[in-house]
Design an enzyme around this catalytic site. Structure first.
Site, PDB file in Angstrom:
ATOM      1  N   CYS A  77       0.862  -1.183   0.000  1.00 56.56           N
ATOM      2  CA  CYS A  77       0.000   0.000   0.000  1.00 56.56           C
ATOM      3  C   CYS A  77       0.894   1.226   0.000  1.00 56.56           C
ATOM      4  CB  CYS A  77      -0.947   0.010   1.194  1.00 56.56           C
ATOM      5  SG  CYS A  77      -2.327   1.158   0.909  1.00 56.56           S
ATOM      6  N   CYS A  80      -3.898   6.154   0.505  1.00 58.91           N
ATOM      7  CA  CYS A  80      -3.413   4.869  -0.009  1.00 58.91           C
ATOM      8  C   CYS A  80      -3.129   4.875  -1.504  1.00 58.91           C
ATOM      9  CB  CYS A  80      -4.408   3.767   0.337  1.00 58.91           C
ATOM     10  SG  CYS A  80      -4.665   3.585   2.110  1.00 58.91           S
ATOM     11  N   LYS A  86     -11.943  -5.542   3.992  1.00 65.43           N
ATOM     12  CA  LYS A  86     -11.283  -4.693   4.970  1.00 65.43           C
ATOM     13  C   LYS A  86     -12.248  -3.578   5.356  1.00 65.43           C
ATOM     14  CE  LYS A  86      -7.093  -1.880   5.518  1.00 65.43           C
ATOM     15  NZ  LYS A  86      -5.916  -1.359   4.802  1.00 65.43           N
ATOM     16  N   ARG A 100      -1.653   3.080  13.309  1.00 65.48           N
ATOM     17  CA  ARG A 100      -1.246   4.338  12.671  1.00 65.48           C
ATOM     18  C   ARG A 100      -0.064   4.977  13.375  1.00 65.48           C
ATOM     19  NH1 ARG A 100      -7.410   5.518  10.901  1.00 65.48           N
ATOM     20  NH2 ARG A 100      -7.354   3.756   9.450  1.00 65.48           N
ATOM     21  N   ARG A 116     -10.612   7.058   5.408  1.00 61.43           N
ATOM     22  CA  ARG A 116     -10.540   6.046   4.353  1.00 61.43           C
ATOM     23  C   ARG A 116     -11.912   5.442   4.038  1.00 61.43           C
ATOM     24  NH1 ARG A 116      -5.437   4.977   7.176  1.00 61.43           N
ATOM     25  NH2 ARG A 116      -3.834   5.863   5.833  1.00 61.43           N
ATOM     26  N   LYS A 142     -10.426  -8.397   7.663  1.00 67.32           N
ATOM     27  CA  LYS A 142      -9.753  -7.493   8.596  1.00 67.32           C
ATOM     28  C   LYS A 142     -10.727  -6.418   9.063  1.00 67.32           C
ATOM     29  CE  LYS A 142      -5.889  -4.270   8.851  1.00 67.32           C
ATOM     30  NZ  LYS A 142      -4.871  -3.507   8.163  1.00 67.32           N
TER      31      LYS A 142
HETATM   32 ZN    ZN Z   1      -3.115   2.072   2.827  1.00 73.11          ZN
END
Ligand code: ZN
Length: 322
Positions: A120, A130, A195, A205, A217, A248
């Site tokens: 990523c 990303c 995800k 993070r 995101r 995830k």
């Molecule tokens: Zn990412």
């Protein structure tokens, strides 16, 4: 045949019987340890919100992976912290990028270690998103070109499995064809297929220094309320060529793991994420839970739900406590 002829406790009283009837096995060989690698020498920087986890320079990374390997954890998932960030995340696909260097070094010392590379750009871009941005929005198709480049440099460095995590549409297909063209037909793809947007990623993070500088995101990760959408994502990734699909986070999504297993009959990896780990560590440090027991129970539950592999920060502690 009801009570008294049937007594289920009879199956549990004698440990010799009880242990023979254990339905789910939790071998450390099913675990994957996520590791954070950075430049430098002899660096082992603690990650405050994830006690027991570190940002490691390559020499220390080798040491850590060797320990894991000798304890029966044969797989690692690598995240890189580049020396510099830019708008395109160019250190993600540089052939001497931190992850590429780390893979080469690991494979040299531990050729039998299964090396999985996260793919990523959020750790590599100065804006923390990303991929490539255009007018403040993630440009999906422009990002695909960089994904292809990155996959090839990771495979060339020796990665066994490429794990794209950006939830970019078309990423699996792009990687498969780029790998095939470059002669890496047997390099696998483990796709972060389902995800979810999650507060459980908070500590990560800190670890990967990749909080977005603005926005979030939500436009690319999935709504935690949606299961049907997860199955569409998984179906697409399998069709595009994913060898292993990932769910995830893990703990709040055990139903998704189970249903993906039942619907698709494919290998599943579940990511027991940073927030799940941090909660256990914090409670254990306060003496509120028994860390070894609760960790075993959590990992067992993820296996029982249907995960073939578990990516977990508990990997080393679990082997130490067995
Ligand atoms: Zn990412």
């Amino acid at each position: 045949m009801a009570f008294p002829a049937t007594r289920l406790r009879r199956l549990r009283i004698n440990p010799l019987v009880r242990e023979r009837l254990e339905e789910t096995q939790l071998s450390p060989s099913r675990l994957i340890a996520p590791l954070f690698v950075r430049h430098g020498r002899n660096e082992r920087r603690p990650i405050a919100s994830m006690p027991g986890q570190y940002q490691l320079s390559i020499d220390r990374l080798i040491h850590e992976a060797s320990q894991l390997y000798s304890k029966g954890v044969p797989s690692v998932l690598l995240f890189g912290l580049p020396s510099r960030k830019d708008t395109r995340g160019s250190q993600a696909y540089a052939s001497n990028g931190i992850v590429q260097k780390a893979v080469r070094a690991l494979k040299k010392v531990l050729p039998k270690l299964l090396v999985i590379t996260d793919l990523c750009f959020c750790e590599y871009t100065d804006h923390g998103h990303c991929g490539i941005l255009r007018r403040g929005e993630l440009d999906n198709d422009a990002t695909l070109q960089l994904i292809a480049k990155t996959a090839v440099t990771q495979a060339r460095a020796g990665a066994d499995i490429i794990a794209p995590s950006g939830m970019i549409d078309g990423m699996v297909k792009t990687i498969r064809s780029a790998l095939d063209r470059a002669g890496f037909k047997n390099t696998l793809i483990m796709s972060y297929a389902a995800k979810f947007v999650s507060a459980f990623y908070g500590p990560f993070r800190d670890a990967a220094e990749c909080a977005p500088r603005f926005g979030d995101r939500r436009s690319y990760q999935m709504n935690p309320a949606n299961a049907e959408e997860a199955f569409r994502e998984v179906a697409l990734d399998i069709e595009e060529g994913a060898d292993i699909v990932m769910v995830k986070p893990a703990l709040a999504y055990l139903d998704i793991i189970r249903r993906v297993k039942e619907k698709f009959h494919v290998p599943i990896a579940a990511y027991n994420v940073s927030g799940e780990y941090a909660m256990v560590k914090a409670a254990a440090q306060n003496g509120w839970v028994d860390e070894a027991k609760i960790t075993r129970e959590i990992l067992l539950a993820i296996r029982r739900a249907g995960a073939d592999m578990i990516i977990t920060y508990h990997a080393k502690d679990y082997t130490n406590s067995r």
